[in-house]
Design an enzyme around this catalytic site. Structure first.
Site, PDB file in Angstrom:
ATOM      1  N   ASP A 177      28.441  -5.066 -17.804  1.00  0.00           N
ATOM      2  CA  ASP A 177      27.450  -5.641 -18.690  1.00  0.00           C
ATOM      3  C   ASP A 177      26.019  -5.900 -17.610  1.00  0.00           C
ATOM      4  O   ASP A 177      25.389  -6.721 -17.590  1.00  0.00           O
ATOM      5  CB  ASP A 177      27.513  -7.005 -19.228  1.00  0.00           C
TER       6      ASP A 177
ATOM      7  N   LYS B 271      30.525  -3.329 -26.787  1.00  0.00           N
ATOM      8  CA  LYS B 271      31.399  -4.747 -27.278  1.00  0.00           C
ATOM      9  C   LYS B 271      30.358  -5.485 -27.937  1.00  0.00           C
ATOM     10  O   LYS B 271      29.033  -5.570 -27.632  1.00  0.00           O
ATOM     11  CB  LYS B 271      32.092  -5.289 -26.318  1.00  0.00           C
TER      12      LYS B 271
ATOM     13  N   CYS C 153      31.752 -12.785 -19.287  1.00  0.00           N
ATOM     14  CA  CYS C 153      32.428 -11.399 -19.723  1.00  0.00           C
ATOM     15  C   CYS C 153      33.230 -10.754 -18.483  1.00  0.00           C
ATOM     16  O   CYS C 153      34.016 -10.220 -18.537  1.00  0.00           O
ATOM     17  CB  CYS C 153      31.197 -10.539 -20.014  1.00  0.00           C
TER      18      CYS C 153
HETATM   19  C1  VGL Z   1      27.906 -12.314 -21.809  1.00  0.00           C
HETATM   20  C2  VGL Z   1      26.995 -14.492 -22.969  1.00  0.00           C
HETATM   21  C3  VGL Z   1      26.995 -13.791 -23.981  1.00  0.00           C
HETATM   22  C4  VGL Z   1      28.244 -11.746 -20.410  1.00  0.00           C
HETATM   23  C5  VGL Z   1      27.649 -11.756 -22.948  1.00  0.00           C
HETATM   24  O1  VGL Z   1      27.907 -10.502 -20.375  1.00  0.00           O
HETATM   25  O2  VGL Z   1      28.734 -12.668 -19.633  1.00  0.00           O
HETATM   26  N1  VGL Z   1      27.792 -13.734 -21.749  1.00  0.00           N
HETATM   27  N2  VGL Z   1      27.009 -12.432 -23.811  1.00  0.00           N
END
Ligand code: VGL
Ligand code: ZN
Length: 205
Positions: A8, A106, A151
């Site tokens: 991410d 995702k 994540c």
């Molecule tokens: C994430 C919170 C919500 C992350 C993704 O990438 O850690 N955290 N969505």
């Protein structure tokens, strides 16, 4: 066979983003250097529809940081982030994507969140990443990216559970720290479960 998983590394998770992870962008030069030391590099992408159930705005009267029930699972409510078709969902331009062989989106189902790159938070559906790595003959998985306490953590725990020898490259990851100390807590938990915690210099050397 060693794989590097970039978790991410998207605009909404760096400074100026909707769910900015403190110092998120500072990992990018290290992540780019690390890539040259791996047989396989893949990336995960938080990829939500605008009506996603993890967004506080989709729960009238609730605020980011509060916890609600989302189809039977506890769900932390987040600011609107990583919405498909917005800039926030894009990988940060400075991140080298040339070596990335496959991207695993995702969080696409509005009814369930997905912190891990392998499964949704209910472990109901796989993204295909586990089978993909096994087909490629991967035995060791190294995890870097954002955010360490969400994540990155759940991706590493699932990798371990799937039988990969799993590493967290600590300085190539940053966390949200919704509560002070969350990142340290996550690292301790990963360590306790059997994830090997390493620094990038041990790989770059
Ligand atoms: C994430 C919170 C919500 C992350 C993704 O990438 O850690 N955290 N969505
Ligand atoms: Zn998300």
């Amino acid at each position: 066979m060693k794989a590097l998983i970039l978790v991410d590394i998207q605009y909404d998770f760096i400074s100026g983003g909707a769910l900015a992870v403190p110092e998120g962008e500072t990992i990018i030069p290290t992540v780019n250097q690390l890539q040259q030391h791996f047989d396989l590099v893949i990336a995960t992408q938080d990829f939500h529809p605008a009506d996603h159930g993890s967004f506080a705005t989709n729960h009238p009267g609730k605020n980011p940081g509060e916890v609600t029930d989302l189809n039977g699972l506890p769900q932390i409510l987040w600011p609107v982030h990583c919405v498909q078709g917005t800039r926030g969902v894009d990988f940060v331009e400075e991140l080298n994507m040339e070596k990335v062989e496959k991207i695993f989106p995702k969080g696409t189902d509005k009814g369930i969140d997905s912190y891990s790159g392998f499964f949704d938070n209910g472990h109901k559906k796989a993204t295909g990443l586990g089978d993909y790595l096994k087909e490629k003959g991967v035995k060791e998985v190294f995890v870097v990216g954002l955010a360490t306490d969400y994540c990155v953590k759940f991706t590493a725990l699932d990798a371990l559970e799937l039988g990969f020898e799993t590493y967290l490259i600590k300085d190539a990851s940053r966390g949200v720290n919704l509560q002070p100390g969350d990142v340290e807590k996550a690292i301790k938990e990963l360590d306790g479960q059997g994830v090997k915690i390493v620094e990038s210099k041990s790989i770059l050397a």
